[in-house]
Design a protein around this motif. Structure first.
Motif, PDB file in Angstrom:
ATOM      1  N   ASP A 248      -1.677   8.141   9.890  1.00  0.00           N
ATOM      2  CA  ASP A 248      -0.811   8.019  11.076  1.00  0.00           C
ATOM      3  C   ASP A 248      -1.599   7.564  12.303  1.00  0.00           C
ATOM      4  O   ASP A 248      -1.101   6.797  13.125  1.00  0.00           O
ATOM      5  N   ALA A 249      -2.837   8.035  12.428  1.00  0.00           N
ATOM      6  CA  ALA A 249      -3.642   7.670  13.610  1.00  0.00           C
ATOM      7  C   ALA A 249      -4.204   6.252  13.478  1.00  0.00           C
ATOM      8  O   ALA A 249      -4.412   5.563  14.484  1.00  0.00           O
ATOM      9  N   THR A 250      -4.440   5.818  12.243  1.00  0.00           N
ATOM     10  CA  THR A 250      -5.192   4.579  12.033  1.00  0.00           C
ATOM     11  C   THR A 250      -4.312   3.326  12.009  1.00  0.00           C
ATOM     12  O   THR A 250      -4.752   2.259  12.437  1.00  0.00           O
ATOM     13  N   ILE A 251      -3.088   3.452  11.508  1.00  0.00           N
ATOM     14  CA  ILE A 251      -2.240   2.248  11.387  1.00  0.00           C
ATOM     15  C   ILE A 251      -2.065   1.552  12.749  1.00  0.00           C
ATOM     16  O   ILE A 251      -2.280   0.330  12.851  1.00  0.00           O
ATOM     17  N   PRO A 252      -1.721   2.295  13.815  1.00  0.00           N
ATOM     18  CA  PRO A 252      -1.581   1.589  15.115  1.00  0.00           C
ATOM     19  C   PRO A 252      -2.888   0.929  15.567  1.00  0.00           C
ATOM     20  O   PRO A 252      -2.856  -0.129  16.188  1.00  0.00           O
ATOM     21  N   GLN A 253      -4.030   1.519  15.207  1.00  0.00           N
ATOM     22  CA  GLN A 253      -5.319   0.911  15.590  1.00  0.00           C
ATOM     23  C   GLN A 253      -5.496  -0.426  14.861  1.00  0.00           C
ATOM     24  O   GLN A 253      -5.955  -1.412  15.440  1.00  0.00           O
ATOM     25  N   GLY A 254      -5.120  -0.450  13.591  1.00  0.00           N
ATOM     26  CA  GLY A 254      -5.210  -1.695  12.809  1.00  0.00           C
ATOM     27  C   GLY A 254      -4.243  -2.738  13.348  1.00  0.00           C
ATOM     28  O   GLY A 254      -4.570  -3.932  13.430  1.00  0.00           O
ATOM     29  N   GLN A 255      -3.044  -2.280  13.736  1.00  0.00           N
ATOM     30  CA  GLN A 255      -2.050  -3.227  14.285  1.00  0.00           C
ATOM     31  C   GLN A 255      -2.567  -3.826  15.583  1.00  0.00           C
ATOM     32  O   GLN A 255      -2.402  -5.013  15.849  1.00  0.00           O
ATOM     33  N   HIS A 256      -3.232  -2.989  16.388  1.00  0.00           N
ATOM     34  CA  HIS A 256      -3.794  -3.475  17.653  1.00  0.00           C
ATOM     35  C   HIS A 256      -4.832  -4.576  17.397  1.00  0.00           C
ATOM     36  O   HIS A 256      -4.964  -5.510  18.176  1.00  0.00           O
ATOM     37  N   LEU A 257      -5.529  -4.455  16.270  1.00  0.00           N
ATOM     38  CA  LEU A 257      -6.538  -5.465  15.919  1.00  0.00           C
ATOM     39  C   LEU A 257      -5.889  -6.734  15.349  1.00  0.00           C
ATOM     40  O   LEU A 257      -6.567  -7.741  15.164  1.00  0.00           O
ATOM     41  N   GLY A 258      -4.596  -6.636  15.019  1.00  0.00           N
ATOM     42  CA  GLY A 258      -3.925  -7.780  14.386  1.00  0.00           C
ATOM     43  C   GLY A 258      -4.278  -7.907  12.915  1.00  0.00           C
ATOM     44  O   GLY A 258      -4.164  -8.983  12.326  1.00  0.00           O
ATOM     45  N   LEU A 259      -4.701  -6.794  12.304  1.00  0.00           N
ATOM     46  CA  LEU A 259      -5.068  -6.818  10.888  1.00  0.00           C
ATOM     47  C   LEU A 259      -3.955  -6.160  10.071  1.00  0.00           C
ATOM     48  O   LEU A 259      -3.131  -5.419  10.607  1.00  0.00           O
ATOM     49  N   THR A 260      -3.984  -6.405   8.760  1.00  0.00           N
ATOM     50  CA  THR A 260      -2.981  -5.783   7.895  1.00  0.00           C
ATOM     51  C   THR A 260      -3.683  -4.845   6.911  1.00  0.00           C
ATOM     52  O   THR A 260      -4.882  -5.006   6.637  1.00  0.00           O
ATOM     53  N   PHE A 261      -2.924  -3.898   6.381  1.00  0.00           N
ATOM     54  CA  PHE A 261      -3.496  -2.939   5.429  1.00  0.00           C
ATOM     55  C   PHE A 261      -3.082  -3.342   4.009  1.00  0.00           C
ATOM     56  O   PHE A 261      -1.945  -3.789   3.802  1.00  0.00           O
ATOM     57  N   PRO A 262      -3.993  -3.174   3.057  1.00  0.00           N
ATOM     58  CA  PRO A 262      -3.719  -3.678   1.692  1.00  0.00           C
ATOM     59  C   PRO A 262      -2.825  -2.716   0.893  1.00  0.00           C
ATOM     60  O   PRO A 262      -3.178  -2.317  -0.205  1.00  0.00           O
ATOM     61  N   ASP A 263      -1.676  -2.368   1.464  1.00  0.00           N
ATOM     62  CA  ASP A 263      -0.782  -1.429   0.787  1.00  0.00           C
ATOM     63  C   ASP A 263       0.650  -1.877   1.042  1.00  0.00           C
ATOM     64  O   ASP A 263       1.198  -1.661   2.134  1.00  0.00           O
ATOM     65  N   PRO A 264       1.292  -2.482   0.037  1.00  0.00           N
ATOM     66  CA  PRO A 264       2.655  -2.999   0.253  1.00  0.00           C
ATOM     67  C   PRO A 264       3.667  -1.878   0.503  1.00  0.00           C
ATOM     68  O   PRO A 264       4.768  -2.134   1.002  1.00  0.00           O
ATOM     69  N   ASN A 265       3.299  -0.647   0.173  1.00  0.00           N
ATOM     70  CA  ASN A 265       4.251   0.458   0.348  1.00  0.00           C
ATOM     71  C   ASN A 265       4.104   1.179   1.681  1.00  0.00           C
ATOM     72  O   ASN A 265       4.764   2.196   1.910  1.00  0.00           O
ATOM     73  N   LEU A 266       3.224   0.674   2.518  1.00  0.00           N
ATOM     74  CA  LEU A 266       3.014   1.320   3.817  1.00  0.00           C
ATOM     75  C   LEU A 266       4.249   1.073   4.690  1.00  0.00           C
ATOM     76  O   LEU A 266       4.614  -0.083   4.950  1.00  0.00           O
ATOM     77  N   LYS A 267       4.900   2.144   5.108  1.00  0.00           N
ATOM     78  CA  LYS A 267       6.145   1.964   5.869  1.00  0.00           C
ATOM     79  C   LYS A 267       6.362   3.194   6.745  1.00  0.00           C
ATOM     80  O   LYS A 267       6.187   4.321   6.271  1.00  0.00           O
ATOM     81  N   PHE A 268       6.710   2.949   8.010  1.00  0.00           N
ATOM     82  CA  PHE A 268       6.940   4.098   8.887  1.00  0.00           C
ATOM     83  C   PHE A 268       8.264   4.754   8.500  1.00  0.00           C
ATOM     84  O   PHE A 268       9.282   4.090   8.333  1.00  0.00           O
ATOM     85  N   ASN A 269       8.210   6.063   8.347  1.00  0.00           N
ATOM     86  CA  ASN A 269       9.393   6.807   7.923  1.00  0.00           C
ATOM     87  C   ASN A 269       9.988   7.499   9.149  1.00  0.00           C
ATOM     88  O   ASN A 269       9.412   8.451   9.685  1.00  0.00           O
ATOM     89  N   ASP A 270      11.140   6.987   9.625  1.00  0.00           N
ATOM     90  CA  ASP A 270      11.741   7.534  10.858  1.00  0.00           C
ATOM     91  C   ASP A 270      12.118   8.994  10.690  1.00  0.00           C
ATOM     92  O   ASP A 270      12.061   9.776  11.642  1.00  0.00           O
TER      93      ASP A 270
END
Ligand code: BYC
Length: 336
Positions: A248-270
Motif C-alpha cells: 500500500d505504501a509503495t505503489i503510489p511511490q512507483g506511480q510517482h516515478l512513472g514506473l509499472t509493477f510486474p503484477d497484472p492483478n495489482l488493483k486498488f480495492n475500494d
C-alpha cells in the motif's frame, strides 16, 4: 548497551512442563503483557530464547551478507558522490550486523557460534540477498524497496519485548530510513533521465518486485513461528499484514516515478482500501531458502573466503591483546 549484566549463565529449564516453572512462565508473560522489557538476566522460556537467537542472528547474517550485492557496484558507481553514499550505506550495514550480533550474544551464545552456523550453512539469512545486482538501477531498487521493506518490518521490532533487540532496532531504523531515501533518489534520477535510464529502472523493478515481497516471510497460514512470536510480543504484525502495508505504501511511490509493477492483478480495492495483488511464487521462495537461489553459492563462498582471509588479522589482534595483558600484569607486579 547490549551486553550489560551478562555475568551469569541463564538457568536452563524446560518452561513448558515442570509445575515449578509455571509461576515463572506466568511472571514472564505478565511482564511481556505489561509492555515491560525482558532483559538478558531475566528468566525466559527456553523457546523464547531460541526464537530470539534464531531471529536476531538471522537478521545479523542478513546485514552482513547484504553488503555483497551492493559491494558489487562500488567500483562502478556513476560519480564520486554516488560512490561515497553507497560506501556509507554498506558500512552502516556492517554496523547493523555488529549491533545485532551483540544483541544476540546477550542470549548466551557466542558470536563465534553464530558465525559458525552461518558459515556451515545451518543458519538462514534473508532470501533477497541471493539475487544478483545486474545494473546500477539495482542500487536504486535495493534502497527503495529492500530497505523500504526492511523498515516496514523493523519499525515494529523497536517495540519488541526483548530489550537489547528493541534498542538495537531503534538506531538501525534511523539509518535504514536514510538508506531508503538514497535508493528512491536514485530511482527519481533514473526515471526522469534518458529513455535508456528509465528502461533500466523499470527492468530492475521488474526483477526485484516479487523477491522483495518474499522478504516478509511465508504467508500467515505457513508461518510456523508467528503464533508464539506474537504472544511474546516479538512480532506486532503478521507477515501478511506487513506485506500489505508495504504494498500500500509503495505503489503510489512507483506511480510517482512513472514506473509499472510486474503484477497484472495489482488493483486498488475500494471496499478494503488496500491494493489487491497476485499470487506469490512460493516455490521460488522455498527454493532460495533451500540454497538454490541464483546467488546462494556465490554469497556463501564470498563470506567463507572473507572469514578465511581475515584469520591472520584476528590472530594478530589476539596476540597483540595478550602481549598488552602480559605487559600490564608485569607493570602491576613491578609497582607493588
Ligand atoms: N528469508 O515462521 P516464519 C536486512 C524463515 S533486511 C529467509 O514466518 P518468523 C537488510 C524463518 O526464519 C532482512 N528466511 O518466521 C536490508 C523461519 O526459519 P526457520 C533481514 C526466511 O521468524 C537492506 C521460516 O522461514 N530482516 O537485513 O516468524 C540492506 C519460517 O518463517 C524469510 C530480518 O531478519 C526470508 N525472507 O518471521 C541490508 C528482520 N522469511 O525456523 C540488510 C527480523 C522467513 O526454518 N526477522 N524465513 O529457521 C523477522 O522479522 C522474522 O524473522 C521474519 C520471519 C518476518 C523474517
Amino acid at each position: 548497551m547490549y551486553t550489560q549484566a551478562l555475568n551469569e549463565k541463564a538457568p536452563s529449564r524446560d518452561a513448558n512442563a515442570p509445575p515449578e516453572d509455571a509461576k515463572m512462565l506466568a511472571r514472564f508473560q505478565a511482564v511481556v503483557d505489561a509492555e515491560d522489557k525482558i532483559e538478558p538476566n531475566d528468566w525466559m522460556p527456553p523457546s523464547y530464547r531460541r526464537t530470539l537467537q534464531r531471529q536476531i542472528s538471522q537478521h545479523a547474517h542478513s546485514e552482513v551478507i547484504g553488503m555483497q550485492p551492493e559491494g558489487n557496484w562500488l567500483t562502478r558507481a556513476p560519480s564520486l558522490k554516488r560512490k561515497a553514499t553507497l560506501l556509507a550505506k554498506i558500512q552502516d550495514e556492517a554496523g547493523h550486523g555488529l549491533y545485532l550480533y551483540s544483541a544476540a550474544e546477550t542470549l548466551g551464545m557466542s558470536r563465534e557460534e553464530y558465525y559458525e552456523q552461518l558459515l556451515s550453512g545451518r543458519a538462514k539469512y534473508s532470501s533477497i540477498f541471493n539475487y544478483p545486482t545486474l545494473t546500477w538501477a539495482d542500487m536504486g531498487v535495493i534502497g527503495w524497496l529492500v530497505d523500504g521493506a526492511a523498515i516496514m518490518n523493523q519499525i515494529p521490532l523497536c517495540r519488541c519485548s526483548y530489550g537489547p533487540y528493541a534498542r538495537a532496532m531503534i538506531r538501525i531504523c534511523k539509518e535504514e530510513s536514510f538508506h531508503q531515501r538514497q535508493g528512491y533518489e536514485i530511482m527519481v534520477t533514473l526515471s526522469r533521465g534518458s529513455p535508456a535510464q528509465k528502461a533500466m529502472a523499470q527492468e530492475a523493478l521488474n526483477r526485484f518486485w516479487w523477491p522483495v515481497l518474499m522478504m516478509f516471510g511465508p504467508s500467515d497460514k505457513e508461518s510456523m513461528h508467528s503464533a508464539d512470536s506474537t504472544k511474546w510480543k516479538i512480532k506486532r504484525f503478521s507477515n501478511d499484514e506487513l506485506r500489505q502495508k508495504f504494498i500500500d505504501a509503495t505503489i503510489p511511490q512507483g506511480q510517482h516515478l512513472g514506473l509499472t509493477f510486474p503484477d497484472p492483478n495489482l488493483k486498488f480495492n475500494d471496499a478494503t482500501g488496500h491494493w489487491d495483488y497476485g499470487e506469490i511464487d512460493w516455490s521460488e521462495f522455498r527454493r532460495v531458502l533451500a540454497g538454490d537461489g541464483p546467488c546462494n553459492r556465490q554469497r556463501m563462498k564470498a563470506r567463507q573466503a572473507a572469514e578465511a582471509n581475515g584469520a591472520w588479522v584476528r590472530e594478530a589482534a589476539r596476540a597483540h591483546a595478550e602481549k598488552r595483558r602480559q605487559r600490564s600484569a608485569a607493570a602491576k607486579i613491578a609497582a607493588e
